[in-house]
Scaffold this motif. Structure first.
Motif, PDB file in Angstrom:
ATOM      1  N   GLU A   1       0.833  -1.206   0.000  1.00 51.62           N
ATOM      2  CA  GLU A   1       0.000   0.000   0.000  1.00 51.62           C
ATOM      3  C   GLU A   1       0.870   1.261   0.000  1.00 51.62           C
ATOM      4  O   GLU A   1       0.561   2.252  -0.670  1.00 51.62           O
ATOM      5  N   ALA A   2       1.957   1.232   0.763  1.00 52.55           N
ATOM      6  CA  ALA A   2       2.853   2.388   0.829  1.00 52.55           C
ATOM      7  C   ALA A   2       3.487   2.653  -0.536  1.00 52.55           C
ATOM      8  O   ALA A   2       3.596   3.811  -0.969  1.00 52.55           O
ATOM      9  N   GLN A   3       3.894   1.598  -1.214  1.00 56.97           N
ATOM     10  CA  GLN A   3       4.480   1.763  -2.546  1.00 56.97           C
ATOM     11  C   GLN A   3       3.449   2.299  -3.535  1.00 56.97           C
ATOM     12  O   GLN A   3       3.772   3.121  -4.406  1.00 56.97           O
ATOM     13  N   ASP A   4       2.214   1.845  -3.394  1.00 59.46           N
ATOM     14  CA  ASP A   4       1.154   2.341  -4.272  1.00 59.46           C
ATOM     15  C   ASP A   4       0.948   3.838  -4.057  1.00 59.46           C
ATOM     16  O   ASP A   4       0.798   4.599  -5.023  1.00 59.46           O
ATOM     17  N   LYS A   5       0.969   4.258  -2.806  1.00 58.87           N
ATOM     18  CA  LYS A   5       0.793   5.684  -2.519  1.00 58.87           C
ATOM     19  C   LYS A   5       1.963   6.489  -3.071  1.00 58.87           C
ATOM     20  O   LYS A   5       1.769   7.541  -3.693  1.00 58.87           O
ATOM     21  N   LEU A   6       3.177   6.006  -2.848  1.00 56.93           N
ATOM     22  CA  LEU A   6       4.358   6.727  -3.319  1.00 56.93           C
ATOM     23  C   LEU A   6       4.336   6.868  -4.840  1.00 56.93           C
ATOM     24  O   LEU A   6       4.691   7.922  -5.384  1.00 56.93           O
ATOM     25  N   ALA A   7       3.903   5.828  -5.523  1.00 60.71           N
ATOM     26  CA  ALA A   7       3.864   5.850  -6.994  1.00 60.71           C
ATOM     27  C   ALA A   7       2.876   6.886  -7.517  1.00 60.71           C
ATOM     28  O   ALA A   7       3.000   7.346  -8.662  1.00 60.71           O
ATOM     29  N   LYS A   8       1.912   7.272  -6.686  1.00 65.35           N
ATOM     30  CA  LYS A   8       0.889   8.238  -7.103  1.00 65.35           C
ATOM     31  C   LYS A   8       1.224   9.668  -6.700  1.00 65.35           C
ATOM     32  O   LYS A   8       0.422  10.577  -6.935  1.00 65.35           O
TER      33      LYS A   8
END
Length: 691
Positions: A420-427
């Motif tokens: 989830e953290a990586q998904d947020k960072l990617a956005k």
């Protein structure tokens, strides 16, 4: 309507949002490319290093000691340091832009350029202000004096809010935290003339009590200047009323909780929060009811408490209170006696400043607040070389990559939360320098001979522009700061990091310096803003900007254990005897500082690609990195201002932003050989590493 959920690098006055879109400006022509590696400077102000203080004992004083000894705070400032100095360097540039427009008779009436010049001219016409006294407020004062019963208060509160006058509650339009694809109206506590409830309630604090007593005298003075014969009695009643409001307000720590602050209430049920007060009617008068059927209430218990205060306070006191708030909001735009009295309290008594800024600086400040992007467009064209933005884009990319790698290597976070953290960072959306489109001020009317009217119309313009967002798509091109603002911010609901043009200058960013100091300066700023997406507040929002718990319970517990250590660390720091840093209030910014410098250090090491950094000015690359960070927080502050910020500012004082952060960084220990017995040494188990 100037309230936004932004995590800023430092506390500052942010220019208001205003207007629709114009095409983006062209950046200033590129000047020179970055110098060849062999000619790069260290980026460290070595002339300010104090060799008598070891870097292992006090990095802040070691790096800045010479400056601290030789620098006096300017008489017109409450503090002086890296941010204030850079702001002061930018201000004459803004002045030159504004004054050129003021003197340009070729500008068409009603054009944006003409409005900027006329607005500035209206402020600079001191003779007319002195001639008018407080007459420009006569119509508004008459409305207040004409109130016949409390049933008229909901509409009056709404009206005064539109023209920028403090009322017991405020309204603004921003994204719905539970549905970031739509705008929602928000209602929040307001109504105090002093910076924090503690100024009213801490009777056992001599400094707080003294300010409260001086405040009452100031209220009486202003009311007396406006013709009140019973000014002293009215002032006493006003301060008593504000004290009652202070008693029911949420603390600034409580306000930091985005879950508790999200209370969706239908307009039909709104009055259940305020027995005896028609809040629903007030929302109709604000224009909100015509555009939505619900509001988000930030502090519901305050509204209930306010309604009880209203019920037990007579109409005469409420009228006096509103008269005071009107005069207070506009005192700086009235004749010299009003302006001087306003400064004597809010400048000298409250913050320790002994001289007002020159009138031209105050005039520039007015234009910045009212038409900041109109000036910002020209600022970018004249003062922001294109290569600064290009080099900054590389730094941001490297910091995001370092953060991405860091998430994968965390030993305290499980796979589900990491995903989830990586998904947020990617956005994440980075914004650098200036907006892609500029605000349009065509609906704002400016008259060269009507200063108070200009300010009222500007406040109403901002209010209406904000209100008109309801029902429309989210404007993802909007900026919360002007390009000439020396600051940066993270917006969790847009999941964006924003770096205005003005901060991309020394000591934060030096085109002629080696990368080490730049990574320690602007790199740590970038890391700070990225980290806000994962601090105690930002981590409660997902990559789409919605308030959603995307953590496993186990990982959230581990995160809270780490942040609790930071709360205790910073809560032990005291910038003024008797006043300690509030570790809970400053937690988000302390996470940003600690994680930001850690990520910036990783990014710096990645940028070396395995090579050894050169030694410049006798300093290794790692030493320059950490000194670059420490010199950014160079600051001196008057005691009264420091006390105010301890009560209100979510940022820690500069010295602790430097030393407190570095004491948790293993790289700092390695770079300077810090060992047990050194004053900045913390045992490994007491160091906090989060991201």
């Amino acid at each position: 309507m100037k309230r936004y959920l932004l995590s800023t690098l430092t506390l500052s006055l942010m220019a208001a949002f205003a207007g629709a879109a114009e095409p983006a400006a062209t950046a200033a022509p590129a000047t020179t490319a970055a110098p060849a590696a062999g000619t790069l400077a260290s980026g460290i102000s070595t002339q300010y290093v104090d060799p008598a203080v070891r870097a292992q004992d006090d990095m802040f004083v070691h790096t800045n000691g010479g400056w601290l000894k030789s620098t006096e705070i300017p008489a017109e400032k409450a503090s002086w340091g890296s941010f204030a100095k850079l702001r002061d360097d930018v201000t004459p540039q803004i002045r030159s832009i504004i004054e050129a427009l003021q003197k340009d008779d070729s500008q068409k009436a009603g054009s944006q350029a003409r409005k900027v010049g006329d607005l500035y001219a209206s402020y600079m016409d001191e003779a007319r202000r002195d001639e008018l006294g407080f007459k420009p407020l006569s119509a508004e004062l008459a409305k207040i004096h004409g109130l016949r019963d409390k049933k008229a208060l909901p509409a009056m509160f709404a009206h005064l809010t539109k023209i920028g006058v403090t009322a017991p509650y405020g309204v603004y339009v921003g994204q719905d935290a539970r549905d970031s694809t739509r705008y929602a109206a928000h209602v929040y506590q307001n109504g105090l003339g002093l910076p924090d409830p503690d100024y009213y309630l801490k009777a056992d604090d001599a400094k707080m009590a003294d300010i409260k007593a001086k405040y009452e005298k100031h209220v009486a003075e202003i009311l007396g200047m406006a013709g009140r014969k019973d000014a002293a009695a009215a002032a006493k009643a006003i301060v008593a009323l504000e004290t009652e409001l202070a008693k029911v307000q949420w603390t600034k720590v409580e306000q930091r909780d985005p879950v508790k602050s999200y209370n969706k209430v239908s307009l039909a049920k709104l009055n259940s929060l305020t027995p005896g007060f028609d809040l629903k009617a007030s929302m109709a008068a604000t224009g909100i009811s015509a555009k939505t059927d619900y509001v988000i209430v930030s502090e519901p218990s305050y509204l209930t408490g306010f309604s009880k205060v209203l019920a037990k306070t007579d109409l005469a006191t409420w009228k006096s209170y509103l008269e005071w708030q009107l005069l207070n909001s506009y005192a700086g735009y009235l004749s010299k006696p009003f302006s001087d009295a306003h400064f004597a309290f809010f400048g000298t008594a409250l913050t320790g400043v002994t001289e007002q800024e020159p009138v031209w600086k105050r005039g520039v400040g007015l234009v910045e607040g009212a038409m900041g992007e109109a000036v910002g467009k020209q600022y970018v064209e004249q003062y922001f070389p294109a290569e600064r933005k290009a080099r900054m884009e590389v730094l941001v990319k490297n910091l995001l990559e370092a953060f991405r790698q860091s998430i994968d290597t965390l030993d305290w976070m499980g796979p589900a939360t990491k995903k989830e953290a990586q998904d947020k960072l990617a956005k994440f959306t980075p914004k650098i320098g200036y907006p892609n489109k500029w605000l349009d001020y065509s609906a704002l009317t400016v008259a060269r001979d009507d200063l108070v009217g200009n300010v009222m119309r500007s406040n109403t313009f901002d209010y209406n522009r904000n209100l008109n967002k309801l029902g429309k798509p989210i404007d993802r091109d909007e900026w919360g700061m002007t390009p000439q603002t020396v600051n940066a911010y993270y917006n969790p609901q847009l999941n964006e990091i924003v770096f205005p043009a003005s901060i991309l200058q020394p000591p934060f960013f030096d085109m002629n310096a080696d990368d080490a100091a730049n990574y320690g300066g602007i790199g740590a700023v970038i890391g700070h803003e990225i980290s806000h997406g994962f601090d105690d507040q930002g981590s409660q929002f997902d990559g789409n900007g919605n308030l959603r718990d995307w953590w496993t319970a186990e990982d959230r517990t581990k995160f809270k254990a780490k942040t609790a250590m930071l709360v205790n660390q910073y809560g032990a720091y005291s910038p003024v005897d008797g006043y300690k840093v509030n570790g809970e209030l400053t937690l988000g910014e302390n996470i940003g500082d600690n994680s930001g410098v850690a990520i910036a250090y990783k990014a710096y090491k990645l940028s070396l690609k395995g090579k050894t950094a050169p030694v410049i000015d006798g300093l290794t690359g790692d030493q320059r990195f950490f000194m670059g960070f420490a010199q950014v927080w160079r600051i001196k502050m008057r005691e009264a201002k420091q006390i105010q910020l301890v009560k209100t500012d979510p940022h820690s004082p500069g010295k602790f932003r430097a030393n407190g952060t570095l004491m948790n960084q293993q790289g700092y220990y390695d770079a300077f050989g810090v060992k047990e017995g050194d004053k900045m040494y913390l045992p490994p188990k007491e160091r906090v590493t989060i991201w």
